[in-house]
Design an enzyme around this catalytic site. Structure first.
Site, short mmCIF file in Angstrom:
data_model
loop_
_atom_site.label_atom_id
_atom_site.label_comp_id
_atom_site.label_asym_id
_atom_site.label_seq_id
_atom_site.Cartn_x
_atom_site.Cartn_y
_atom_site.Cartn_z
N GLU A 1 -8.27 -13.49 -7.38
CA GLU A 1 -7.06 -12.93 -7.27
C GLU A 1 -5.87 -14.18 -7.21
O GLU A 1 -5.08 -13.94 -7.59
CB GLU A 1 -6.74 -12.06 -5.84
CG GLU A 1 -7.56 -10.66 -6.27
CD GLU A 1 -7.16 -9.70 -5.16
OE1 GLU A 1 -7.55 -8.48 -5.38
OE2 GLU A 1 -6.61 -9.88 -4.21
N GLU B 1 1.48 5.93 -12.93
CA GLU B 1 0.26 6.45 -12.81
C GLU B 1 -0.39 5.23 -11.83
O GLU B 1 -0.28 3.97 -12.23
CB GLU B 1 -0.45 6.54 -14.01
CG GLU B 1 -1.68 7.32 -13.67
CD GLU B 1 -2.66 7.12 -15.21
OE1 GLU B 1 -1.93 7.17 -16.07
OE2 GLU B 1 -3.87 7.20 -15.01
N VAL B 2 -0.96 5.61 -10.71
CA VAL B 2 -1.46 4.52 -9.74
C VAL B 2 -2.59 3.69 -10.36
O VAL B 2 -3.79 4.17 -11.09
CB VAL B 2 -1.98 5.09 -8.59
CG1 VAL B 2 -2.69 4.08 -7.70
CG2 VAL B 2 -1.20 6.08 -7.78
N MET C 1 0.70 -1.20 0.03
CA MET C 1 0.04 0.19 0.09
C MET C 1 0.91 1.13 -0.15
O MET C 1 0.75 2.10 0.79
CB MET C 1 -1.02 0.04 1.29
CG MET C 1 -2.02 -0.96 0.95
SD MET C 1 -2.85 -1.31 -0.33
CE MET C 1 -4.19 -2.34 -0.33
N ILE D 1 2.29 4.28 -2.89
CA ILE D 1 2.51 4.89 -4.17
C ILE D 1 4.10 4.87 -4.46
O ILE D 1 4.82 5.41 -3.48
CB ILE D 1 1.86 6.25 -4.28
CG1 ILE D 1 0.40 5.98 -3.87
CG2 ILE D 1 2.23 6.97 -5.57
CD1 ILE D 1 -0.32 7.40 -3.98
N LEU D 2 4.58 4.24 -5.56
CA LEU D 2 6.01 4.24 -6.09
C LEU D 2 6.21 5.45 -6.72
O LEU D 2 5.68 5.97 -7.67
CB LEU D 2 6.29 2.96 -6.56
CG LEU D 2 6.32 1.79 -5.70
CD1 LEU D 2 5.77 0.53 -6.29
CD2 LEU D 2 7.14 1.79 -4.58
N HIS E 1 -4.81 -5.48 -8.58
CA HIS E 1 -5.86 -4.67 -7.93
C HIS E 1 -7.14 -5.21 -8.01
O HIS E 1 -7.60 -6.09 -9.01
CB HIS E 1 -5.84 -3.34 -9.02
CG HIS E 1 -6.83 -2.27 -8.37
ND1 HIS E 1 -6.39 -1.40 -7.22
CD2 HIS E 1 -7.92 -1.89 -8.74
CE1 HIS E 1 -7.45 -0.67 -7.04
NE2 HIS E 1 -8.44 -0.86 -8.10
C1 GAR Z 1 -5.61 -7.53 -2.47
O1 GAR Z 1 -6.95 -7.34 -2.66
C2 GAR Z 1 -5.40 -6.55 -3.68
O2 GAR Z 1 -5.87 -6.59 -4.75
C3 GAR Z 1 -5.15 -5.14 -2.79
O3 GAR Z 1 -4.79 -5.38 -1.51
C4 GAR Z 1 -5.38 -6.78 -1.25
C5 GAR Z 1 -3.95 -7.36 -0.60
O4 GAR Z 1 -4.67 -8.55 0.03
N1 GAR Z 1 -4.40 -4.24 -3.66
C6 GAR Z 1 -4.65 -3.13 -3.80
O5 GAR Z 1 -5.92 -2.42 -3.60
C7 GAR Z 1 -3.63 -2.28 -4.65
N2 GAR Z 1 -4.28 -1.12 -5.28
P1 GAR Z 1 -3.42 -9.72 0.42
O6 GAR Z 1 -3.22 -9.19 1.95
O7 GAR Z 1 -4.30 -10.89 0.16
O8 GAR Z 1 -2.24 -9.55 -0.23
#
Ligand code: GAR
Length: 582
Positions: free
Chosen positions: A555, A524-525, A471, A473-474, A490
């Protein structure tokens, strides 16, 4: 009223105490406590006091037996490693094993958790461990207290205390001091490790040897030193209570602080001594490692540690074989040995005599394997670094996929988190993957932090970088260095619903379809060439959590698939920013 609604004037939240976090935690732990309900109480938290009905638990003429304890500095190791899931069992074990020494069945448990800053997930893991300890012991988690004490404890630090209430029928209480007699047999019951005593000495040995808790464990294959030392304390109640109740146990000593030398005398009269032979039981490798690495003398080992015996039972010679057989057949890995006998004490001599005491400090015969912590992890294919900030379920999905024998395309060489103590770090350590915490705090700007990140990736010789719930921003500079070699996941169907509130936006918009996207990272994010997308329906009754769970499930398929495509060269990012599939 939420913490942030107290907008005018000084608030409790601005002084560092979040009532919201406390309430959230209570919601999370209620079902954990509820699951420990037993006859006599329903373990529903929330009242000012916890009630227990001894008659409903079946007691006729009960005597209450109570015990209190903490976990001690074993907590420091848990906090350093970010492994908070086992210390709760330690806490319960220390109390219930104590009251077992009087023949008491543990009925109820209450805990106290004090911290500098209430990290809800950390506290939940700790309480889950306490509930698990209660489940093993058969007692109800009847109440507890969480204290957030900013500036009293440092942020990230917590302390634990608790107490057990148990009972025994008056005529079944045991004291030991008036029942054991010369000629009785001493039986040792195996411990699971160091349990929860002597950790100031353990930590000193680790520091003096220049070791880190994430190092490969020198005395146990396939794990880290931290994990091995954190092995939770064994709970002996269900194993030994039937033997106590049928009159087979004359005395029981919980081998706690003070080791074998101090605890066995607690159940003997002053004119009795226990004569033990250290050749009769297995001294666990951890103790031999501690003794040899720390140069600890045998007597000091016996006065500090359980040395492989977490419980000592004294029984009559006629029952000894049956007691040993019952313990060994009690399920689990309950080893038990006849380790000595009770005799009359010669005046002014020790109450515990140990023959072959040098066995406690015998060196380990097998030298540690340098790759012990890596187990059978593959080292084939592209070197991948994973960046996380939280629970790391996507990291876990990648670990599981790469652990398959058919996965020769990549392996994870490093996991970096910008937050300490997160579950993802624990997952990596459990899998034997090196971890690094690079906190984002205290840098003058984003690029200064990103530079440090870059150095760590270069040092690890990473070829692909995977952002899995990272979490941050790079900066543009950082992204350009890893262009075409860095992936993000995402939780929405990009380009819709960017940012960290994707699920909220989805629910507010009324769309009926959502999902996840794996894409190359651009400055860009949440933008950049898309590699894999997976859909899920958005249901009319969806809550944030329900939608999030459904998206996470896809995911966990999409990310391994996208990594496979990149690592095998089946997908690449062309100079014009287009994604090319071959
Ligand atoms: C995931 O749902 C991923 O898509 C989101 O953070 C969660 C991490 O979960 N990423 C973002 O929102 C990036 N913009 P995790 O602890 O299972 O890895």
């Amino acid at each position: 009223m939420a913490d942030d609604e107290a907008s005018s004037g000084l608030s409790y939240a601005s002084a560092g105490v979040s009532i919201d976090a406390g309430n959230h935690l209570v919601d999370l732990i209620k079902p954990l406590a509820k699951a420990t309900a037993r006859s006599g109480c329903d373990a529903a938290l929330g009242g000012f006091g916890g009630l227990f009905d001894l008659k409903a638990a079946g007691y006729r003429d009960p005597v209450l037996v109570m015990g209190t304890d903490g976990v001690g500095t074993k907590l420091k190791i848990a906090q350093t490693c970010g492994h908070h899931d086992t210390v709760g069992q330690d806490l319960v074990a220390m109390c219930v094993n104590d009251i077992l020494a009087h023949g008491a069945e543990p009925l109820a448990y209450l805990d106290y958790f004090a911290c500098g800053k209430l990290e809800v997930e950390t506290a939940r893991q700790v309480v889950a461990g306490i509930a698990e300890g209660c489940r093993i012991a058969g007692c109800a988690l009847l109440g507890g207290e969480t204290a957030e004490m900013p500036s009293f404890y440092a942020s990230g630090e917590y302390d634990l205390a608790g107490f057990a209430v148990g009972a025994a029928e008056r005529d079944q209480l045991i004291f030991g001091t008036d029942t054991a007699q010369a000629g009785d047999v001493v039986i040792g019951v195996a411990s699971s490790g160091v349990h929860s005593n002597g950790f100031s000495l353990v930590r000193r040995v680790v520091t003096d040897r220049g070791l880190s808790y994430s190092d490969a464990c020198p005395f146990q294959e396939g794990t880290t030193l931290g994990r091995a030392l954190l092995a939770p304390t064994k709970i002996y109640c269900k194993l030994l209570l039937p033997l106590i109740r049928n009159g087979s146990v004359k005395a029981f000593a919980h081998i706690t602080g003070g080791g074998l030398l101090e605890n066995i005398p607690r159940v003997l009269s002053k004119d009795q001594a226990a004569h033990l032979d250290a050749a009769q039981w297995d001294v666990l490798p951890v103790f031999r490692w501690l003794a040899t690495s720390g140069g600890i003398a045998p007597r000091e080992m016996a006065r500090t540690f359980n040395c492989g015996l977490g419980a000592v039972v004294i029984t009559s010679p006629s029952r000894a074989d049956d007691v040993i057989a019952a313990i060994r057949s009690g399920g689990g890995d309950h080893a038990a040995w006849r380790i000595g006998h009770i005799k009359s004490r010669v005046e002014n001599t020790e109450q515990v005599l140990i023959d072959n005491i040098d066995r406690l400090v015998e060196p380990l015969c097998t030298p540690p394997s340098p790759s012990a912590a890596s187990g059978t992890r593959s080292t084939h294919g592209k070197r991948v670094a994973v960046l996380i900030s939280g629970s790391g379920t996507n990291l876990q999905a990648l670990i599981d996929d790469l652990n398959k024998p058919s996965s020769q395309h990549a392996h994870i060489v490093l996991v970096i988190s910008n937050k300490d103590g997160v579950r993802g770090l624990e997952r990596a350590q459990k899998a034997g993957i090196p971890t690094k915490v690079i906190s984002h705090k205290g840098f003058k700007d984003r690029s200064e932090y990103d530079e440090l990140l870059h150095q760590a990736l270069v040092e690890a010789q990473a070829e692909i970088v995977v952002l899995a719930g990272f979490m941050r921003i790079l900066s543009e500079q950082f992204v350009s260095k890893w262009k075409g070699r860095m992936l993000n996941i995402h939780p929405s169907l990009l380009p819709s619903f960017r940012g960290h509130t994707a699920h909220e936006q989805v629910l507010a918009s009324g769309v009926r379809l959502s999902g996840c996207t794996v894409h190359f990272v651009e400055a860009e994010v949440d933008a950049g060439g898309i590699i894999v997308q997976e859909c899920v329906p958005v249901l009319p009754a969806d809550t944030l959590e329900a939608l999030q769970d459904r998206v996470k499930a896809v995911e966990h398929k999409a990310y391994p698939e996208a990594l496979r495509l990149l690592a095998t060269g089946l997908v690449r990012l062309a100079d014009n920013g287009q994604v090319v599939f071959t």
